[in-house]
Motif scaffolding. Structure first.
Motif, PDB file in Angstrom:
ATOM      1  N   ARG A   1      -4.369  23.550  -6.344  1.00 16.58           N
ATOM      2  CA  ARG A   1      -4.356  22.560  -5.261  1.00 16.58           C
ATOM      3  C   ARG A   1      -4.893  23.121  -3.953  1.00 16.58           C
ATOM      4  NH1 ARG A   1      -4.266  17.414  -6.966  1.00 16.58           N
ATOM      5  NH2 ARG A   1      -2.903  17.176  -8.736  1.00 16.58           N
TER       6      ARG A   1
ATOM      7  N   PHE B   1      -6.795  13.462  -8.802  1.00 17.42           N
ATOM      8  CA  PHE B   1      -5.743  12.452  -8.660  1.00 17.42           C
ATOM      9  C   PHE B   1      -5.123  12.068  -9.992  1.00 17.42           C
ATOM     10  CE2 PHE B   1      -9.839  10.147  -8.756  1.00 17.42           C
ATOM     11  CZ  PHE B   1      -9.641   9.257  -9.797  1.00 17.42           C
ATOM     12  N   GLY B   2      -3.844  11.669  -9.907  1.00 16.05           N
ATOM     13  CA  GLY B   2      -3.131  11.138 -11.065  1.00 16.05           C
ATOM     14  C   GLY B   2      -2.164  10.091 -10.558  1.00 16.05           C
TER      15      GLY B   2
ATOM     16  N   CYS C   1      -0.982   4.787 -10.020  1.00 16.53           N
ATOM     17  CA  CYS C   1      -1.833   3.806  -9.335  1.00 16.53           C
ATOM     18  C   CYS C   1      -3.323   4.101  -9.424  1.00 16.53           C
ATOM     19  CB  CYS C   1      -1.433   3.690  -7.875  1.00 16.53           C
ATOM     20  SG  CYS C   1       0.176   2.927  -7.676  1.00 16.53           S
TER      21      CYS C   1
ATOM     22  N   PHE D   1       3.032  14.301 -10.427  1.00 12.60           N
ATOM     23  CA  PHE D   1       1.599  14.080 -10.140  1.00 12.60           C
ATOM     24  C   PHE D   1       1.242  14.457  -8.711  1.00 12.60           C
ATOM     25  CE2 PHE D   1       0.607  10.281  -7.528  1.00 12.60           C
ATOM     26  CZ  PHE D   1       1.884   9.786  -7.316  1.00 12.60           C
ATOM     27  N   LYS D   2       2.265  14.541  -7.853  1.00 18.11           N
ATOM     28  CA  LYS D   2       2.070  15.043  -6.490  1.00 18.11           C
ATOM     29  C   LYS D   2       3.428  15.471  -5.953  1.00 18.11           C
ATOM     30  CE  LYS D   2       2.594  10.937  -3.652  1.00 18.11           C
ATOM     31  NZ  LYS D   2       1.970  10.066  -2.678  1.00 18.11           N
TER      32      LYS D   2
ATOM     33  N   ILE E   1     -11.650  11.601  -3.130  1.00 22.33           N
ATOM     34  CA  ILE E   1     -11.140  12.800  -3.815  1.00 22.33           C
ATOM     35  C   ILE E   1     -12.187  13.322  -4.802  1.00 22.33           C
ATOM     36  CG2 ILE E   1      -9.340  13.716  -5.328  1.00 22.33           C
ATOM     37  CD1 ILE E   1      -7.470  11.504  -4.175  1.00 22.33           C
TER      38      ILE E   1
ATOM     39  N   LYS F   1      -6.520  -4.285  -2.044  1.00 22.41           N
ATOM     40  CA  LYS F   1      -5.742  -3.215  -2.677  1.00 22.41           C
ATOM     41  C   LYS F   1      -6.603  -2.373  -3.622  1.00 22.41           C
ATOM     42  CE  LYS F   1      -2.398  -0.756  -4.038  1.00 22.41           C
ATOM     43  NZ  LYS F   1      -1.042  -1.001  -4.430  1.00 22.41           N
TER      44      LYS F   1
ATOM     45  N   PHE G   1       0.816  -1.219   0.000  1.00 22.59           N
ATOM     46  CA  PHE G   1       0.000   0.000   0.000  1.00 22.59           C
ATOM     47  C   PHE G   1       0.848   1.267   0.000  1.00 22.59           C
ATOM     48  CE2 PHE G   1      -2.239  -3.434   2.165  1.00 22.59           C
ATOM     49  CZ  PHE G   1      -3.399  -3.508   1.396  1.00 22.59           C
ATOM     50  N   LEU G   2       2.107   1.136  -0.424  1.00 23.38           N
ATOM     51  CA  LEU G   2       2.983   2.294  -0.241  1.00 23.38           C
ATOM     52  C   LEU G   2       2.595   3.474  -1.122  1.00 23.38           C
ATOM     53  CD1 LEU G   2       5.344   2.663  -2.639  1.00 23.38           C
ATOM     54  CD2 LEU G   2       6.260   0.665  -1.519  1.00 23.38           C
ATOM     55  N   ARG G   3       2.777   4.652  -0.535  1.00 23.50           N
ATOM     56  CA  ARG G   3       2.537   5.896  -1.250  1.00 23.50           C
ATOM     57  C   ARG G   3       3.873   6.448  -1.703  1.00 23.50           C
ATOM     58  NH1 ARG G   3       0.587   9.025   3.760  1.00 23.50           N
ATOM     59  NH2 ARG G   3       2.134   7.593   4.563  1.00 23.50           N
ATOM     60  N   GLU G   4       3.933   6.989  -2.900  1.00 25.41           N
ATOM     61  CA  GLU G   4       5.160   7.635  -3.327  1.00 25.41           C
ATOM     62  C   GLU G   4       5.401   8.823  -2.405  1.00 25.41           C
ATOM     63  OE1 GLU G   4       5.482   8.225  -7.536  1.00 25.41           O
ATOM     64  OE2 GLU G   4       4.530   6.308  -7.936  1.00 25.41           O
TER      65      GLU G   4
ATOM     66  N   PHE H   1      -7.575  13.243   2.520  1.00 26.50           N
ATOM     67  CA  PHE H   1      -8.030  12.949   1.157  1.00 26.50           C
ATOM     68  C   PHE H   1      -9.293  13.708   0.782  1.00 26.50           C
ATOM     69  CE2 PHE H   1      -5.610   9.936  -1.447  1.00 26.50           C
ATOM     70  CZ  PHE H   1      -4.488   9.898  -0.643  1.00 26.50           C
ATOM     71  N   LEU H   2      -9.497  14.859   1.441  1.00 24.18           N
ATOM     72  CA  LEU H   2     -10.604  15.740   1.056  1.00 24.18           C
ATOM     73  C   LEU H   2     -10.050  17.063   0.528  1.00 24.18           C
ATOM     74  CD1 LEU H   2     -13.475  15.406   3.702  1.00 24.18           C
ATOM     75  CD2 LEU H   2     -13.417  14.528   1.370  1.00 24.18           C
ATOM     76  N   ASN H   3      -8.841  17.030  -0.029  1.00 22.51           N
ATOM     77  CA  ASN H   3      -8.309  18.266  -0.609  1.00 22.51           C
ATOM     78  C   ASN H   3      -8.805  18.392  -2.036  1.00 22.51           C
ATOM     79  OD1 ASN H   3      -6.895  19.018   1.708  1.00 22.51           O
ATOM     80  ND2 ASN H   3      -5.211  17.637   1.146  1.00 22.51           N
TER      81      ASN H   3
HETATM   82  C1  UDX Z   1      -1.737   5.613  -3.924  1.00 22.25           C
HETATM   83  C2  UDX Z   1      -2.269   5.039  -2.591  1.00 22.25           C
HETATM   84  O1  UDX Z   1      -2.385   6.082  -1.630  1.00 22.25           O
HETATM   85  C3  UDX Z   1      -1.351   3.936  -2.094  1.00 22.25           C
HETATM   86  O2  UDX Z   1      -1.866   3.371  -0.913  1.00 22.25           O
HETATM   87  C4  UDX Z   1      -1.230   2.881  -3.171  1.00 22.25           C
HETATM   88  O3  UDX Z   1      -0.346   1.871  -2.764  1.00 22.25           O
HETATM   89  C5  UDX Z   1      -0.745   3.501  -4.473  1.00 22.25           C
HETATM   90  O4  UDX Z   1      -1.606   4.571  -4.856  1.00 22.25           O
HETATM   91  P1  UDX Z   1       0.147   7.369  -4.593  1.00 22.25           P
HETATM   92  O5  UDX Z   1      -0.236   7.139  -6.019  1.00 22.25           O
HETATM   93  O6  UDX Z   1       1.604   7.392  -4.238  1.00 22.25           O
HETATM   94  O7  UDX Z   1      -0.501   6.239  -3.652  1.00 22.25           O
HETATM   95  O8  UDX Z   1      -0.451   8.784  -4.180  1.00 22.25           O
HETATM   96  P2  UDX Z   1      -1.530   9.377  -3.185  1.00 22.25           P
HETATM   97  O9  UDX Z   1      -0.855  10.070  -2.087  1.00 22.25           O
HETATM   98  O10 UDX Z   1      -2.567   8.393  -2.848  1.00 22.25           O
HETATM   99  O11 UDX Z   1      -2.170  10.516  -4.134  1.00 22.25           O
HETATM  100  C6  UDX Z   1      -2.833  10.153  -5.339  1.00 22.25           C
HETATM  101  C7  UDX Z   1      -3.294  11.381  -6.088  1.00 22.25           C
HETATM  102  O12 UDX Z   1      -4.413  11.975  -5.419  1.00 22.25           O
HETATM  103  C8  UDX Z   1      -2.270  12.492  -6.251  1.00 22.25           C
HETATM  104  O13 UDX Z   1      -2.344  12.975  -7.580  1.00 22.25           O
HETATM  105  C9  UDX Z   1      -2.716  13.544  -5.260  1.00 22.25           C
HETATM  106  O14 UDX Z   1      -2.344  14.838  -5.652  1.00 22.25           O
HETATM  107  C10 UDX Z   1      -4.233  13.370  -5.291  1.00 22.25           C
HETATM  108  N1  UDX Z   1      -4.921  13.829  -4.070  1.00 22.25           N
HETATM  109  C11 UDX Z   1      -4.659  13.230  -2.863  1.00 22.25           C
HETATM  110  C12 UDX Z   1      -5.886  14.832  -4.136  1.00 22.25           C
HETATM  111  O15 UDX Z   1      -6.162  15.368  -5.228  1.00 22.25           O
HETATM  112  N2  UDX Z   1      -6.541  15.222  -2.995  1.00 22.25           N
HETATM  113  C13 UDX Z   1      -6.281  14.654  -1.791  1.00 22.25           C
HETATM  114  O16 UDX Z   1      -6.922  15.060  -0.815  1.00 22.25           O
HETATM  115  C14 UDX Z   1      -5.319  13.632  -1.718  1.00 22.25           C
END
Ligand code: UDX
Length: 449
Positions: free
Chosen positions: A426, A270-271, A274, A336-337, A229, A218, A156-159, A263-265
């Motif tokens: 953002r 999202f991009g 994953c 992407f983030k 999101i 997953k 479940f790792l996040r970048e 995750f309410l930003n």
């Molecule tokens: C995600 C999952 O969080 C992770 O558990 C899984 O293993 C892989 O996919 P990741 O892709 O690294 O991880 O990024 P994450 O931090 O989840 O953000 C995903 C996208 O959502 C980003 O583009 C981020 O900018 C966007 N995001 C996140 C929002 O737009 N609003 C938010 O509130 C949170």
């Protein structure tokens, strides 16, 4: 080495983002690890302690693990021979022209691993796969190597937090043969508990289940995050229609701990490598299983997400007096983030490219992702600093919320631009500070002042 650990010999097949971090982390836990990577240049780079991507804290971990003598890399699968546990960490990208996941790498890795696999050894899948894959691979393993077994242990790792998420995960999920109708002599739960001894000793919650549930954990988790999101971004659309303010709305509903503020930003959405591909692969798999109705809402989640990018371009056009032609636009952020150099399905680059195609002169900057942008988006003009990007700009767009952009001083930064107009893609800037410095501030889902 951790005092809880009985050292095992492990192999990690596929040393991309997930595999490289997993291999080094397992060595950190005290195991002897060989990372198998078919890309010879990548294997050599990792073996020399050079990380081929940006991930905070990873280079230190990699070097520490290499120096301990417990971690090595190779491009020859034969070097995985004799390991007690083999982790499969290869990618499962979206298939070209389809929603489904491309399992070519998982299948190829498993097939070549089977050639060196011995009885009593455990294959552990970590890649994100469509439900049903583990059962199929387990049959292949059992048929070819009697006495070997397969388990599924999603990651479940996040970048940006990869090291922390691997060494201190929220939970461990084991999909084991004994609960999946497979008959094996290997006690997969016990083996995985030995691998993760320190993490288990930390009291990390553990869910032991069948293959299908482990695979679904997953995709369900990523679908939930994507939905959360898109939910707030749908509210942003309504805020734009009603004059309400999405940031205050998110704060207010987030105080309810059944909902939670994470995750309410609201913003560009999202991009990455994953969430977008995982929700699409999940829909495709549901269709194959005759359960497509259950996930039709994910199509809307995807649509809401994509509409934000279009809306951002519209907003830029609006503030540029209804024409993008010849306008100078500074784009802050390409990854992407933040804290990542990953540009896969980056909302920021999607917006930058649309603006450029519609006649604007776009200058993109990013603290880490520019080498990737230059390689894959040669039509975009890249500059090293936000100040260079902003020189003479008609409007500045914040599209990835890196800390250094959030902390820009709006007063001195304003001296670079032609007109003090900022679009906060953002919802990450201090609106008051920018407005007091004379900037016109606009953002998705926010009231205009
Ligand atoms: C995600 C999952 O969080 C992770 O558990 C899984 O293993 C892989 O996919 P990741 O892709 O690294 O991880 O990024 P994450 O931090 O989840 O953000 C995903 C996208 O959502 C980003 O583009 C981020 O900018 C966007 N995001 C996140 C929002 O737009 N609003 C938010 O509130 C949170």
């Amino acid at each position: 080495m951790s005092e809880n650990t009985t050292p095992l010999k492990l192999s990690v097949i596929g040393c991309g983002y997930l595999g490289a971090v997993h291999a080094a982390s397992m060595a950190e836990l005290g195991h002897e690890v060989v990372g198998i990577e078919v890309d010879v240049a990548k294997a050599e780079s990792l073996a020399a302690g050079r990380v081929p991507f940006f991930e905070p804290g990873f280079e230190e971990l990699l070097r520490r693990s290499l120096d301990s003598g417990r971690l090595s890399f190779s491009s020859d699968m034969a070097d995985a021979r004799g390991a007690a546990v083999h982790f499969v960490c290869v990618g499962t990208p979206q298939r070209r022209g389809e929603y489904a996941a491309d399992l070519t790498y998982v299948e190829a890795a498993t097939a070549s691993l089977i050639e060196v696999l011995g009885p009593g050894e455990l294959v552990v899948g970590k890649s994100t796969v469509p439900v049903g894959t583990a059962a199929r691979l387990a049959e292949q393993v059992a048929a070819r190597v009697p006495g070997a077994a397969l388990a599924w242990n999603p990651e479940f790792l996040r970048e940006g937090y990869a090291v922390q998420d691997t060494l201190h995960p929220d939970r461990l999920v084991y999909g084991v043969p004994s609960l999946s109708g497979a008959d094996t002599a290997v006690d997969a739960e016990k083996v995985l508990d030995t691998v993760y001894a320190r993490i288990v000793a930390d009291g990390t919650p553990k869910v032991v289940t069948d293959y299908a549930t482990a695979e679904m954990v997953k995709t369900a988790a990523n679908s939930f995050l994507a939905t959360k999101i898109s939910f707030i971004n749908a509210m942003a659309e309504l805020c734009e229609a009603t004059g309400a303010d999405v940031k205050q709305l998110a704060d207010a509903i987030g105080h309810d701990d059944r909902i939670g503020r994470k995750f309410l930003n609201a913003g560009l959405g999202f991009g990455g490598g994953c969430l977008p591909k995982d929700i699409r692969a999940f829909m495709a798999r549901a269709g194959e299983l005759g359960a497509d109705q259950a996930l039709t809402f994910l199509r809307e989640v995807d649509n809401i997400n994509m509409r934000r990018r279009i809306r951002m371009v519209e907003l830029a056009r609006q503030v540029c007096d209804d024409s993008l032609l010849g306008k100078r636009i500074a784009v802050l952020g390409a990854a992407f983030k933040p804290d990542s150099d990953d540009i896969r399905d980056s909302p920021a680059l999607n917006v930058a490219a649309q603006l450029q195609l519609q006649g604007a002169n776009v200058r993109v900057t990013d603290p880490q992702a520019l080498p990737n942008v230059r390689r894959h988006w040669s039509q975009l003009d890249c500059v090293d600093t936000p100040e260079e990007a902003a020189e003479g700009a008609d409007v500045v767009l914040l599209l990835t919320e890196w800390k250094q952009y959030r902390e820009l001083d709006p007063g001195s930064f304003g001296k670079m631009v032609k007109t003090r107009r900022v679009l906060d893609g953002r919802n990450a800037l201090d609106r008051e500070a920018w407005e007091s410095a004379g900037w016109t501030y606009r953002a998705l889902g926010r009231r205009n002042v």
